[in-house]
Design a protein around this motif. Structure first.
Motif, mmCIF file in Angstrom:
data_model
loop_
_atom_site.group_PDB
_atom_site.id
_atom_site.type_symbol
_atom_site.label_atom_id
_atom_site.label_comp_id
_atom_site.label_asym_id
_atom_site.label_seq_id
_atom_site.Cartn_x
_atom_site.Cartn_y
_atom_site.Cartn_z
ATOM 1 N N ASN A 117 0.864 -1.173 0.000
ATOM 2 C CA ASN A 117 0.000 0.000 0.000
ATOM 3 C C ASN A 117 0.908 1.232 0.000
ATOM 4 O OD1 ASN A 117 -1.732 2.178 0.736
ATOM 5 N ND2 ASN A 117 -3.185 0.717 1.628
ATOM 6 N N PHE A 118 0.940 1.954 -1.126
ATOM 7 C CA PHE A 118 1.847 3.088 -1.260
ATOM 8 C C PHE A 118 1.217 4.401 -0.814
ATOM 9 C CE2 PHE A 118 3.412 -0.128 -4.192
ATOM 10 C CZ PHE A 118 4.770 -0.119 -3.897
ATOM 11 N N VAL A 119 0.048 4.307 -0.171
ATOM 12 C CA VAL A 119 -0.657 5.505 0.283
ATOM 13 C C VAL A 119 -0.696 5.595 1.806
ATOM 14 C CG1 VAL A 119 -2.853 6.749 0.262
ATOM 15 C CG2 VAL A 119 -2.061 5.565 -1.798
ATOM 16 N N ARG A 120 -1.056 4.496 2.467
ATOM 17 C CA ARG A 120 -1.271 4.550 3.917
ATOM 18 C C ARG A 120 -1.106 3.174 4.535
ATOM 19 N NH1 ARG A 120 -6.203 2.317 5.330
ATOM 20 N NH2 ARG A 120 -7.569 1.847 3.556
ATOM 21 N N ILE A 121 -1.060 3.151 5.861
ATOM 22 C CA ILE A 121 -1.087 1.898 6.597
ATOM 23 C C ILE A 121 -2.544 1.552 6.899
ATOM 24 C CG2 ILE A 121 -0.508 0.802 8.806
ATOM 25 C CD1 ILE A 121 2.112 2.361 8.723
ATOM 26 N N PRO A 122 -2.992 0.364 6.560
ATOM 27 C CA PRO A 122 -4.393 -0.007 6.793
ATOM 28 C C PRO A 122 -4.780 0.050 8.269
ATOM 29 C CG PRO A 122 -3.321 -1.562 5.300
ATOM 30 C CD PRO A 122 -2.233 -0.706 5.872
ATOM 31 N N SER A 123 -6.070 0.082 8.505
ATOM 32 C CA SER A 123 -6.583 0.070 9.871
ATOM 33 C C SER A 123 -6.385 -1.314 10.486
ATOM 34 C CB SER A 123 -8.073 0.411 9.883
ATOM 35 O OG SER A 123 -8.824 -0.640 9.270
ATOM 36 N N ILE A 179 3.182 -7.507 4.534
ATOM 37 C CA ILE A 179 2.555 -6.233 4.216
ATOM 38 C C ILE A 179 3.602 -5.136 4.351
ATOM 39 C CG2 ILE A 179 1.634 -5.969 6.579
ATOM 40 C CD1 ILE A 179 -0.673 -4.318 5.097
ATOM 41 N N ALA A 180 3.709 -4.333 3.309
ATOM 42 C CA ALA A 180 4.550 -3.143 3.298
ATOM 43 C C ALA A 180 3.636 -1.974 2.966
ATOM 44 C CB ALA A 180 5.658 -3.274 2.267
ATOM 45 N N ALA A 181 3.532 -1.004 3.872
ATOM 46 C CA ALA A 181 2.564 0.077 3.702
ATOM 47 C C ALA A 181 3.203 1.415 4.036
ATOM 48 C CB ALA A 181 1.339 -0.166 4.584
ATOM 49 N N MET A 182 2.762 2.458 3.357
ATOM 50 C CA MET A 182 3.364 3.775 3.515
ATOM 51 C C MET A 182 3.046 4.385 4.874
ATOM 52 S SD MET A 182 5.318 6.003 2.181
ATOM 53 C CE MET A 182 5.388 5.471 0.451
ATOM 54 N N SER A 183 4.092 4.728 5.591
ATOM 55 C CA SER A 183 3.943 5.404 6.877
ATOM 56 C C SER A 183 3.959 6.904 6.654
ATOM 57 C CB SER A 183 5.096 5.002 7.813
ATOM 58 O OG SER A 183 5.081 5.780 8.988
ATOM 59 N N ASN A 184 3.006 7.603 7.274
ATOM 60 C CA ASN A 184 2.893 9.054 7.101
ATOM 61 C C ASN A 184 3.110 9.835 8.388
ATOM 62 O OD1 ASN A 184 2.049 9.168 4.198
ATOM 63 N ND2 ASN A 184 0.385 7.897 4.968
ATOM 64 N N ASP A 208 2.658 1.832 14.514
ATOM 65 C CA ASP A 208 2.181 1.137 15.720
ATOM 66 C C ASP A 208 1.128 0.090 15.370
ATOM 67 O OD1 ASP A 208 3.882 2.697 17.173
ATOM 68 O OD2 ASP A 208 2.333 3.996 18.041
ATOM 69 N N ARG A 209 0.283 0.371 14.362
ATOM 70 C CA ARG A 209 -0.727 -0.598 13.955
ATOM 71 C C ARG A 209 -0.069 -1.864 13.402
ATOM 72 N NH1 ARG A 209 -2.863 4.072 12.105
ATOM 73 N NH2 ARG A 209 -2.590 3.645 9.869
ATOM 74 N N LEU A 210 1.024 -1.683 12.690
ATOM 75 C CA LEU A 210 1.728 -2.843 12.148
ATOM 76 C C LEU A 210 2.361 -3.675 13.256
ATOM 77 C CD1 LEU A 210 3.460 -1.238 9.033
ATOM 78 C CD2 LEU A 210 1.411 -2.684 9.074
ATOM 79 N N GLY A 262 8.903 5.159 8.119
ATOM 80 C CA GLY A 262 8.788 3.707 8.226
ATOM 81 C C GLY A 262 10.113 2.994 8.307
ATOM 82 N N ARG A 263 11.228 3.716 8.168
ATOM 83 C CA ARG A 263 12.548 3.082 8.110
ATOM 84 C C ARG A 263 12.827 2.238 9.352
ATOM 85 N NH1 ARG A 263 16.897 6.259 8.237
ATOM 86 N NH2 ARG A 263 18.242 4.903 6.989
ATOM 87 N N VAL A 264 12.571 2.802 10.520
ATOM 88 C CA VAL A 264 12.857 2.084 11.764
ATOM 89 C C VAL A 264 12.070 0.785 11.842
ATOM 90 C CG1 VAL A 264 12.578 2.176 14.275
ATOM 91 C CG2 VAL A 264 13.566 4.119 13.061
ATOM 92 N N SER A 265 10.862 0.791 11.297
ATOM 93 C CA SER A 265 10.000 -0.393 11.394
ATOM 94 C C SER A 265 10.572 -1.587 10.645
ATOM 95 C CB SER A 265 8.597 -0.076 10.866
ATOM 96 O OG SER A 265 8.590 0.058 9.454
#
Length: 254
Positions: free
Chosen positions: A135-141, A162-167, A173-175, A198-201
């Motif tokens: 997901n290159f827009v957001r992290i899902p709920s 799952i790889a999702a864009m962190s904003n 935290d959800r991941l 998202g780098r640290v994650s």
């Protein structure tokens, strides 16, 4: 078979990396390959005429490394045309018919309708399937993430990514909650954020329940991706990196 207790640093192999490693035993990419626990063969980066031989070629330059085979669609950050998605089952058949094959295959979540056909081909060769979402827009709920895990378990896949864009600084935290809840339910599990926050994650997720993370060999192929050499150094000191701030301070040295 991979164990969830083993943590895998995955390095991506495309034509430039493979050809450099084949031509020069002392090329720096050899050190990167040695630092990885697993190798992602990005079939979509190579000419299709070479696909059946890639697993064997990669084993020759990176022996003993777990292999994950990927034909990534353009919409998920790859180079394989979206309009040709239906052709991939036939292409995987050719890959799986070779003398050497990857231990894992990556299939995108929105192509789960292909899972049964792909699994029927993969299982006799001892190959497992990892289902991925990008997901290159957001992290899902949290609800969306749980639904993803349920979908993957329902079809019987043994891996999830799952790889999702962190904003924001707290987006991942959800991941982490997701990894704590579902990580041990899969043999292979990755849940990390893309982008600068998202780098640290990519490392901290391994503390939270993931056992799979990805680094770059050469130039990065995803936003916020970290070089394998840096990731490897961090993992060598992982027991002493006890907070996200400590991991960030470590990464800022490079």
């Amino acid at each position: 078979m991979a164990s969830n207790s083993t943590k895998y640093l995955v390095g991506l192999v495309g034509p430039d990396v493979l050809e450099a490693a084949e031509k020069d035993l002392f090329h720096p990419v050899r050190l990167d390959l040695d630092s990885c626990g697993a190798i992602e063969i990005r079939y979509d980066f190579f000419e299709e005429s070479t696909w059946a031989t890639l697993s064997e070629r990669v084993r020759n330059v990176a022996p003993g490394k777990l292999q994950i085979g990927t034909i990534r669609l353009h919409r998920d950050g790859g180079k394989f045309p979206d309009a040709r998605a239906v052709e991939r089952i036939a292409l995987w058949e050719k890959i799986l018919g070779a003398g050497q094959v990857p231990e894992w295959i990556d299939l995108e979540r929105d192509c789960l309708s292909d899972f049964k056909a792909l699994n029927d081909d993969a299982r006799p060769r001892g190959v497992s399937i990892l289902v991925s979402e990008h997901n290159f827009v957001r992290i899902p709920s949290e609800v969306e993430l749980a639904t993803f895990a349920d979908d993957v378990k329902r079809v019987g896949a043994q891996g999830l990514k799952i790889a999702a864009m962190s904003n924001s600084d707290t987006d991942c935290d959800r991941l982490y909650k997701f990894a704590k809840k579902f990580g041990k339910k899969f043999q292979m599990f990755a849940a990390f954020g893309m982008g600068e926050t998202g780098r640290v994650s990519r490392l901290w997720s391994l503390k939270e329940g993931s056992n799979l993370t990805y680094g770059s060999i050469g130039h990065a192929e995803a936003p916020g991706q970290i070089e394998v050499s840096t990731m490897s150094r961090a993992l060598e000191q992982f027991d002493n990196l006890n907070s996200q701030m400590e991991i960030l301070a470590f990464l800022n040295q490079f």
